[in-house]
Design a protein around this motif. Structure first.
Motif, short mmCIF file in Angstrom:
data_model
loop_
_atom_site.label_atom_id
_atom_site.label_comp_id
_atom_site.label_asym_id
_atom_site.label_seq_id
_atom_site.Cartn_x
_atom_site.Cartn_y
_atom_site.Cartn_z
N LYS A 86 0.81 -1.22 0.00
CA LYS A 86 0.00 0.00 0.00
C LYS A 86 0.85 1.26 0.00
O LYS A 86 0.37 2.33 -0.33
N LYS A 87 2.12 1.12 0.40
CA LYS A 87 3.06 2.24 0.44
C LYS A 87 2.50 3.43 1.24
O LYS A 87 2.58 4.57 0.82
N ILE A 88 1.93 3.11 2.39
CA ILE A 88 1.38 4.13 3.27
C ILE A 88 2.54 4.83 3.99
O ILE A 88 3.42 4.19 4.56
N ILE A 89 2.54 6.14 3.93
CA ILE A 89 3.56 6.93 4.62
C ILE A 89 2.86 7.77 5.69
O ILE A 89 1.99 8.58 5.38
N MET A 90 3.24 7.53 6.94
CA MET A 90 2.68 8.32 8.03
C MET A 90 3.69 9.39 8.41
O MET A 90 4.84 9.09 8.70
N SER A 91 3.25 10.64 8.38
CA SER A 91 4.15 11.73 8.76
C SER A 91 3.35 12.87 9.37
O SER A 91 2.14 12.96 9.19
N THR A 92 4.06 13.72 10.10
CA THR A 92 3.44 14.88 10.74
C THR A 92 4.47 15.99 10.81
O THR A 92 5.68 15.73 10.81
N ASP A 93 3.99 17.22 10.90
CA ASP A 93 4.88 18.37 11.09
C ASP A 93 5.16 18.61 12.57
O ASP A 93 5.96 19.47 12.91
N LYS A 94 4.51 17.84 13.43
CA LYS A 94 4.71 18.00 14.87
C LYS A 94 6.06 17.42 15.29
O LYS A 94 6.59 16.52 14.64
N LYS A 95 6.58 17.92 16.40
CA LYS A 95 7.81 17.40 16.96
C LYS A 95 7.48 16.18 17.83
O LYS A 95 6.36 16.04 18.33
N VAL A 96 8.48 15.33 18.01
CA VAL A 96 8.31 14.13 18.83
C VAL A 96 7.82 14.50 20.22
O VAL A 96 6.89 13.89 20.74
N GLU A 97 8.41 15.51 20.83
CA GLU A 97 8.03 15.93 22.18
C GLU A 97 6.54 16.30 22.25
O GLU A 97 5.84 15.95 23.20
N ASP A 98 6.05 16.99 21.22
CA ASP A 98 4.64 17.37 21.20
C ASP A 98 3.74 16.14 21.06
O ASP A 98 2.70 16.05 21.72
N LEU A 99 4.14 15.20 20.23
CA LEU A 99 3.36 13.96 20.08
C LEU A 99 3.31 13.19 21.40
O LEU A 99 2.29 12.60 21.75
N MET A 100 4.40 13.21 22.14
CA MET A 100 4.44 12.52 23.43
C MET A 100 3.56 13.24 24.45
O MET A 100 2.87 12.59 25.23
N LYS A 101 3.56 14.55 24.46
CA LYS A 101 2.74 15.31 25.40
C LYS A 101 1.25 15.14 25.11
O LYS A 101 0.44 15.10 26.02
N GLU A 102 0.90 15.05 23.83
CA GLU A 102 -0.51 14.93 23.43
C GLU A 102 -1.06 13.53 23.67
O GLU A 102 -2.26 13.35 23.81
N GLY A 103 -0.20 12.54 23.70
CA GLY A 103 -0.65 11.16 23.79
C GLY A 103 -0.81 10.66 25.20
O GLY A 103 -0.35 11.28 26.16
N SER A 104 -1.49 9.51 25.32
CA SER A 104 -1.66 8.90 26.64
C SER A 104 -1.53 7.38 26.62
O SER A 104 -1.28 6.78 27.65
N VAL A 105 -1.70 6.75 25.46
CA VAL A 105 -1.61 5.29 25.36
C VAL A 105 -0.43 4.97 24.46
O VAL A 105 -0.48 5.16 23.24
N PHE A 106 0.67 4.50 25.08
CA PHE A 106 1.91 4.32 24.36
C PHE A 106 2.36 2.87 24.25
O PHE A 106 2.32 2.12 25.22
N HIS A 107 2.82 2.52 23.07
CA HIS A 107 3.60 1.32 22.79
C HIS A 107 4.45 1.69 21.58
O HIS A 107 4.06 1.45 20.45
N ARG A 108 5.58 2.34 21.86
CA ARG A 108 6.36 2.94 20.78
C ARG A 108 7.84 3.01 21.10
O ARG A 108 8.25 3.00 22.25
#
Length: 146
Positions: A86-108
């Protein structure tokens, strides 16, 4: 070839003597849960018949690094591309730190660069498995004696 305990191997990675791919870093963090080979063997024997789960990490490219998402993480896709067709590419303009602050359920596995890797897990492991210790490649908070 050199035999090393999981903490010793992580220390060698941190000092940049060796390089570990993220899946190996993850597994070494899991092994740090055990204080001896006997303890690891008992765990392995006790859960041997519980079953397994097929895993495929999914890469999320952030503005300043990468996150390998694993099953159970809130950002893990419902239908991952196991074959790459499928060649799915997941990307974001957010920084890693912001993604970590916004999240709550982690397995990464978070990678800011080739020598800066951290494991974040706060989900319950399936099949009586054991989660990795959450170790950042720039800290030393583990007690394994394997």
């Amino acid at each position: 070839l050199q035999w090393s305990s999981p903490p010793e191997t992580i220390e060698r990675f941190k000092s940049q003597e060796i390089w570990l791919a993220p899946p190996q870093f993850y597994e070494l963090c899991r092994l740090c849960n055990f204080s001896s080979l006997q303890e690891l063997h008992k765990f392995s024997s006790d859960r041997a018949l519980e079953g397994c789960e097929r895993w495929m990490s999914v890469m999320l490219t952030a503005a300043d690094g990468h996150i390998q998402l694993l099953p159970g993480d809130e950002l893990y896709p419902e239908d991952p591309d196991y074959t790459g067709e499928k060649k799915i590419i997941m990307s974001t303009d957010k920084k890693v730190e912001d993604l970590m602050k916004e999240g709550s359920v982690f397995h990464r596995i978070v990678m800011k660069n080739i020598n800066d890797i951290a494991v974040y897990v706060n989900i319950q492991a399936k099949y009586k498995h054991i989660n990795p210790l959450m170790i950042n490649s720039d800290s030393s908070d583990y007690n394994s004696k394997l």
